[in-house]
Structure formats: structure tokens, C-alpha cells
Design a protein around this motif. Structure first.
Motif, PDB file in Angstrom:
ATOM      1  N   ILE A 128       5.968   2.168 -36.884  1.00  0.00           N
ATOM      2  CA  ILE A 128       6.955   2.191 -37.967  1.00  0.00           C
ATOM      3  C   ILE A 128       6.347   1.497 -39.175  1.00  0.00           C
ATOM      4  O   ILE A 128       5.826   0.381 -39.062  1.00  0.00           O
ATOM      5  CB  ILE A 128       8.259   1.494 -37.540  1.00  0.00           C
ATOM      6  CG1 ILE A 128       8.890   2.244 -36.365  1.00  0.00           C
ATOM      7  CG2 ILE A 128       9.236   1.427 -38.713  1.00  0.00           C
ATOM      8  CD1 ILE A 128      10.085   1.542 -35.762  1.00  0.00           C
ATOM      9  N   VAL A 129       6.380   2.177 -40.314  1.00  0.00           N
ATOM     10  CA  VAL A 129       5.773   1.657 -41.543  1.00  0.00           C
ATOM     11  C   VAL A 129       6.860   1.420 -42.585  1.00  0.00           C
ATOM     12  O   VAL A 129       7.751   2.266 -42.762  1.00  0.00           O
ATOM     13  CB  VAL A 129       4.725   2.643 -42.105  1.00  0.00           C
ATOM     14  CG1 VAL A 129       4.074   2.065 -43.358  1.00  0.00           C
ATOM     15  CG2 VAL A 129       3.672   2.967 -41.043  1.00  0.00           C
ATOM     16  N   THR A 130       6.789   0.282 -43.269  1.00  0.00           N
ATOM     17  CA  THR A 130       7.736  -0.045 -44.339  1.00  0.00           C
ATOM     18  C   THR A 130       6.969  -0.330 -45.623  1.00  0.00           C
ATOM     19  O   THR A 130       6.057  -1.154 -45.632  1.00  0.00           O
ATOM     20  CB  THR A 130       8.588  -1.275 -43.975  1.00  0.00           C
ATOM     21  OG1 THR A 130       9.314  -1.019 -42.762  1.00  0.00           O
ATOM     22  CG2 THR A 130       9.577  -1.598 -45.089  1.00  0.00           C
ATOM     23  N   VAL A 131       7.341   0.369 -46.681  1.00  0.00           N
ATOM     24  CA  VAL A 131       6.779   0.145 -48.015  1.00  0.00           C
ATOM     25  C   VAL A 131       7.897  -0.380 -48.903  1.00  0.00           C
ATOM     26  O   VAL A 131       8.970   0.233 -48.973  1.00  0.00           O
ATOM     27  CB  VAL A 131       6.212   1.444 -48.621  1.00  0.00           C
ATOM     28  CG1 VAL A 131       5.765   1.210 -50.065  1.00  0.00           C
ATOM     29  CG2 VAL A 131       5.060   1.971 -47.781  1.00  0.00           C
ATOM     30  N   GLN A 132       7.667  -1.511 -49.569  1.00  0.00           N
ATOM     31  CA  GLN A 132       8.641  -2.048 -50.516  1.00  0.00           C
ATOM     32  C   GLN A 132       7.966  -2.243 -51.868  1.00  0.00           C
ATOM     33  O   GLN A 132       6.904  -2.859 -51.948  1.00  0.00           O
ATOM     34  CB  GLN A 132       9.218  -3.374 -50.022  1.00  0.00           C
ATOM     35  CG  GLN A 132      10.181  -3.225 -48.862  1.00  0.00           C
ATOM     36  CD  GLN A 132      10.922  -4.510 -48.549  1.00  0.00           C
ATOM     37  OE1 GLN A 132      10.474  -5.594 -48.897  1.00  0.00           O
ATOM     38  NE2 GLN A 132      12.048  -4.388 -47.890  1.00  0.00           N
ATOM     39  N   LEU A 182       2.817   6.473 -51.987  1.00  0.00           N
ATOM     40  CA  LEU A 182       2.043   5.539 -51.168  1.00  0.00           C
ATOM     41  C   LEU A 182       2.365   5.722 -49.693  1.00  0.00           C
ATOM     42  O   LEU A 182       1.457   5.730 -48.847  1.00  0.00           O
ATOM     43  CB  LEU A 182       2.332   4.105 -51.594  1.00  0.00           C
ATOM     44  CG  LEU A 182       1.702   3.013 -50.726  1.00  0.00           C
ATOM     45  CD1 LEU A 182       0.179   3.181 -50.653  1.00  0.00           C
ATOM     46  CD2 LEU A 182       2.060   1.623 -51.250  1.00  0.00           C
ATOM     47  N   ALA A 183       3.642   5.890 -49.366  1.00  0.00           N
ATOM     48  CA  ALA A 183       4.034   6.079 -47.967  1.00  0.00           C
ATOM     49  C   ALA A 183       3.360   7.316 -47.380  1.00  0.00           C
ATOM     50  O   ALA A 183       2.889   7.306 -46.237  1.00  0.00           O
ATOM     51  CB  ALA A 183       5.551   6.190 -47.854  1.00  0.00           C
ATOM     52  N   ARG A 184       3.261   8.371 -48.159  1.00  0.00           N
ATOM     53  CA  ARG A 184       2.630   9.602 -47.665  1.00  0.00           C
ATOM     54  C   ARG A 184       1.124   9.404 -47.466  1.00  0.00           C
ATOM     55  O   ARG A 184       0.534   9.950 -46.524  1.00  0.00           O
ATOM     56  CB  ARG A 184       2.925  10.764 -48.615  1.00  0.00           C
ATOM     57  CG  ARG A 184       4.407  11.108 -48.662  1.00  0.00           C
ATOM     58  CD  ARG A 184       4.734  12.296 -49.530  1.00  0.00           C
ATOM     59  NE  ARG A 184       6.180  12.415 -49.718  1.00  0.00           N
ATOM     60  CZ  ARG A 184       7.022  12.897 -48.792  1.00  0.00           C
ATOM     61  NH1 ARG A 184       6.554  13.341 -47.635  1.00  0.00           N
ATOM     62  NH2 ARG A 184       8.319  12.962 -49.039  1.00  0.00           N
ATOM     63  N   LYS A 185       0.509   8.626 -48.330  1.00  0.00           N
ATOM     64  CA  LYS A 185      -0.914   8.325 -48.148  1.00  0.00           C
ATOM     65  C   LYS A 185      -1.135   7.516 -46.871  1.00  0.00           C
ATOM     66  O   LYS A 185      -2.096   7.763 -46.123  1.00  0.00           O
ATOM     67  CB  LYS A 185      -1.445   7.535 -49.338  1.00  0.00           C
ATOM     68  CG  LYS A 185      -1.636   8.371 -50.605  1.00  0.00           C
ATOM     69  CD  LYS A 185      -2.215   7.534 -51.735  1.00  0.00           C
ATOM     70  CE  LYS A 185      -2.406   8.356 -52.990  1.00  0.00           C
ATOM     71  NZ  LYS A 185      -2.973   7.546 -54.111  1.00  0.00           N
ATOM     72  N   LEU A 186      -0.271   6.564 -46.596  1.00  0.00           N
ATOM     73  CA  LEU A 186      -0.393   5.764 -45.382  1.00  0.00           C
ATOM     74  C   LEU A 186      -0.167   6.629 -44.141  1.00  0.00           C
ATOM     75  O   LEU A 186      -0.842   6.459 -43.119  1.00  0.00           O
ATOM     76  CB  LEU A 186       0.608   4.609 -45.403  1.00  0.00           C
ATOM     77  CG  LEU A 186       0.424   3.575 -46.521  1.00  0.00           C
ATOM     78  CD1 LEU A 186       1.535   2.530 -46.488  1.00  0.00           C
ATOM     79  CD2 LEU A 186      -0.945   2.887 -46.399  1.00  0.00           C
ATOM     80  N   ASP A 187       0.773   7.565 -44.226  1.00  0.00           N
ATOM     81  CA  ASP A 187       1.036   8.467 -43.106  1.00  0.00           C
ATOM     82  C   ASP A 187      -0.182   9.347 -42.828  1.00  0.00           C
ATOM     83  O   ASP A 187      -0.577   9.552 -41.682  1.00  0.00           O
ATOM     84  CB  ASP A 187       2.259   9.332 -43.423  1.00  0.00           C
ATOM     85  CG  ASP A 187       2.663  10.214 -42.255  1.00  0.00           C
ATOM     86  OD1 ASP A 187       2.432   9.833 -41.102  1.00  0.00           O
ATOM     87  OD2 ASP A 187       3.211  11.309 -42.506  1.00  0.00           O
ATOM     88  N   GLU A 188      -0.798   9.863 -43.908  1.00  0.00           N
ATOM     89  CA  GLU A 188      -1.996  10.676 -43.741  1.00  0.00           C
ATOM     90  C   GLU A 188      -3.149   9.871 -43.139  1.00  0.00           C
ATOM     91  O   GLU A 188      -3.887  10.376 -42.285  1.00  0.00           O
ATOM     92  CB  GLU A 188      -2.425  11.238 -45.105  1.00  0.00           C
ATOM     93  CG  GLU A 188      -1.474  12.291 -45.663  1.00  0.00           C
ATOM     94  CD  GLU A 188      -1.831  12.673 -47.096  1.00  0.00           C
ATOM     95  OE1 GLU A 188      -2.839  12.160 -47.613  1.00  0.00           O
ATOM     96  OE2 GLU A 188      -1.095  13.491 -47.693  1.00  0.00           O
ATOM     97  N   ALA A 189      -3.281   8.609 -43.578  1.00  0.00           N
ATOM     98  CA  ALA A 189      -4.359   7.765 -43.042  1.00  0.00           C
ATOM     99  C   ALA A 189      -4.149   7.493 -41.563  1.00  0.00           C
ATOM    100  O   ALA A 189      -5.117   7.465 -40.783  1.00  0.00           O
ATOM    101  CB  ALA A 189      -4.422   6.456 -43.825  1.00  0.00           C
ATOM    102  N   LEU A 190      -2.921   7.304 -41.147  1.00  0.00           N
ATOM    103  CA  LEU A 190      -2.632   7.076 -39.733  1.00  0.00           C
ATOM    104  C   LEU A 190      -2.944   8.314 -38.903  1.00  0.00           C
ATOM    105  O   LEU A 190      -3.382   8.221 -37.754  1.00  0.00           O
ATOM    106  CB  LEU A 190      -1.169   6.686 -39.536  1.00  0.00           C
ATOM    107  CG  LEU A 190      -0.753   5.260 -39.896  1.00  0.00           C
ATOM    108  CD1 LEU A 190       0.752   5.102 -39.860  1.00  0.00           C
ATOM    109  CD2 LEU A 190      -1.407   4.262 -38.941  1.00  0.00           C
ATOM    110  N   SER A 191      -2.705   9.477 -39.487  1.00  0.00           N
ATOM    111  CA  SER A 191      -2.902  10.725 -38.747  1.00  0.00           C
ATOM    112  C   SER A 191      -4.360  11.112 -38.608  1.00  0.00           C
ATOM    113  O   SER A 191      -4.712  11.938 -37.761  1.00  0.00           O
ATOM    114  CB  SER A 191      -2.141  11.862 -39.454  1.00  0.00           C
ATOM    115  OG  SER A 191      -0.755  11.563 -39.533  1.00  0.00           O
TER     116      SER A 191
END
Length: 274
Positions: free
Chosen positions: A236-240, A264-273
Motif C-alpha cells: 500500500i502506497v500513500t502520497v501526500q 507521482l503515484a502512477r510513477k511509483l506504481d510503474e516502478a513497483l511493477s
């Protein structure tokens, strides 16, 4: 004939031992055809990324205006970020950044939580779904009618656009409020068809939502915090992302903060994938 009783006793002892061995064997008590219980599968992620290195410097420069005008040494310190203190970096990590510009200050934080189920009958993913669902419920997102689940039909419990209302359970720990003075939740000058209220998000992780809170503390300027929370498998990722203008009369733009937090959240999701 004198040895016969001894032989008979030896036979009896051997027979008794054999019977005792069968009684102690767990397999002897199992019923044929009984189902075997297999452990639930583990989650996709076994480790977490290094949080303060998870955001590229080019992205930080966009999210933290003003930092680029600082001397190089101070720039490096801002872009380095400050790691969140945690006691188990295999389970939770985070990082914080802050920049001050003449017109406003901005704060950015990201947090990664890897959920592990200690129940062999419950998978890590299922446990992560439960944790995420609690965060989503706590955000009290408005329905399509603009009424949060905790509100009465009359809307008496709704938060005012100025942020004076304080519904409990906002994941950011601040009051949830309409993103602008417009009751529809749209920022002045924004696309009239664009809904900027807190809401569920599509195409981000396995599930995601956005919260938007506008608050004022005493006589200080209003500050807005946009939170994007998403789940991908058992992480679970949280961006504030927060902005506080220098002038008391100014209101942070909801659309800009939401767009940048989501990007930014989408970039983090792509990096995780990857």
C-alpha cells in the motif's frame, strides 16, 4: 518346559509394543480421504524500495518549486529528503521533502507499507485488501450526490468549503473539506465537467482513492493537502502533497496539486511493477 512361560512373556511384550506404536502414530488416526489444508499464497512483494531514492530528481524539481533557486549544497539537501523513522524497513518505509519559495511552501511525503498475513488461511493480498479498505473507509469519500457516508441526508454533518468542518478518520489527519469555495468541489477556472472532490481513482494499482483537504490553523494561510492512496498486490502506497501560500488571502489550487500527486503515484506504481 521351564522356559515356556519366559517365551510366552516375550511374545506378549512384543505384541504390546507394536500396539502402542500404532496408537501413537498420528497417521493411524487420520481418516482416508480427509482434505489437506494448504497455506495461502504469499504476496507478490517481499521487499520495499529505498523510499528517498524512489522519486527522480527531475520530478522533485517540479514538485518542490523554489528549491532549484537555492545554492547547490542546499539543493542537494532538499532533494535528498528525510527518511521516515521505522522499526522494520522490510514492512514500512517512507521519505519527506520540503521546500520554501517566496510565494508558498510545499511538502511532499511518500510511504510504502508491505502487508504480511500471519494467518496461513489468509493470503497477503487479502490482508492488504482489508488494510486498504479501512483507509478508504476512513477517508469518508463523498458519494456521487456529494454526501459522505457518515452524513445525514440534510448534509448537516458536511464540512464547509473553508475547512472548518472536521470529519474524523481522514488518512492525512487533517480535516476533509471541499477543494474550493464551489459546493460542487471544482476549483475556480477549472473545467466545469471535471470533478475534483475526493474520489476513487481508476487505472492506478489494484485499487486507489484521492482525498483533498483544505484547512486553516488560526490566522495562518489556508493549506491544502492532497493524498493519493493505492494498493498493488500486498503493498500500500500513500502520497501526500501539501501547499501553503505565503499570503493569507490565497487558496492553493486543487487541480494542480491533484494532477501532480496522481502523476507521482502512477510513477511509483510503474516502478513497483518493473
Amino acid at each position: 518346559m521351564a522356559y515356556v512361560p519366559g517365551v510366552a512373556l516375550l511374545v506378549a511384550l512384543v505384541a504390546g509394543c507394536s500396539a502402542g506404536s500404532d496408537a501413537d502414530d498420528p497417521a493411524a488416526d487420520s481418516k482416508p480421504g480427509s482434505p489437506t489444508v494448504s497455506a495461502a499464497p504469499p504476496g507478490k512483494y517481499r521487499t520495499l524500495p529505498e523510499s528517498c531514492s524512489a522519486v527522480p530528481r527531475s520530478t522533485l524539481k517540479d514538485l518542490l518549486p523554489g528549491a532549484a533557486d537555492l545554492p547547490q549544497e542546499q539543493q542537494d539537501k532538499v532533494y535528498e529528503g528525510t527518511a521516515t523513522v521505522t522499526y522494520d524497513t522490510d514492512r514500512k518505509v517512507g521519505c519527506r521533502w520540503k521546500s520554501d519559495a517566496p510565494d508558498a511552501s510545499r511538502n511532499l511525503s511518500i510511504d510504502f507499507e508491505r502487508v504480511v498475513s500471519y494467518d496461513p488461511a489468509v493470503s497477503d493480498d487479502d490482508r492488504a485488501r482489508e488494510v486498504y479498505a479501512k483507509k478508504e473507509d476512513a477517508a469518508a469519500l463523498p458519494t456521487s450526490s456529494g454526501v459522505t457516508p457518515s452524513e445525514t441526508p440534510s448534509g448537516s454533518a458536511s464540512a464547509s468549503a473553508s475547512g472548518s468542518g472536521t470529519p474524523s478518520g481522514s488518512p492525512s489527519g487533517i480535516s476533509s473539506a471541499s477543494p474550493s469555495a464551489d459546493p460542487s468541489g471544482r476549483t475556480s477556472g477549472a473545467d466545469p465537467d471535471e470533478d475534483l472532490r475526493p474520489r476513487l481513482l481508476d487505472g492506478l494499482g489494484d485499487a486507489a482513492f484521492l482525498d483533498d483537504a483544505l484547512t486553516r490553523a488560526g490566522s495562518t494561510a489556508q493549506h491544502r493537502t492532497v493524498s493519493v492512496v493505492f494498493r498493488t498486490s500486498n503493498v500500500i502506497v500513500t502520497v501526500q502533497y501539501t501547499e501553503q501560500p505565503a499570503r493569507v488571502t490565497e487558496v492553493p489550487d486543487s487541480r494542480e496539486l491533484q494532477e501532480k500527486a496522481q502523476a507521482l503515484a502512477r510513477k511509483l506504481d510503474e516502478a513497483l511493477s518493473d
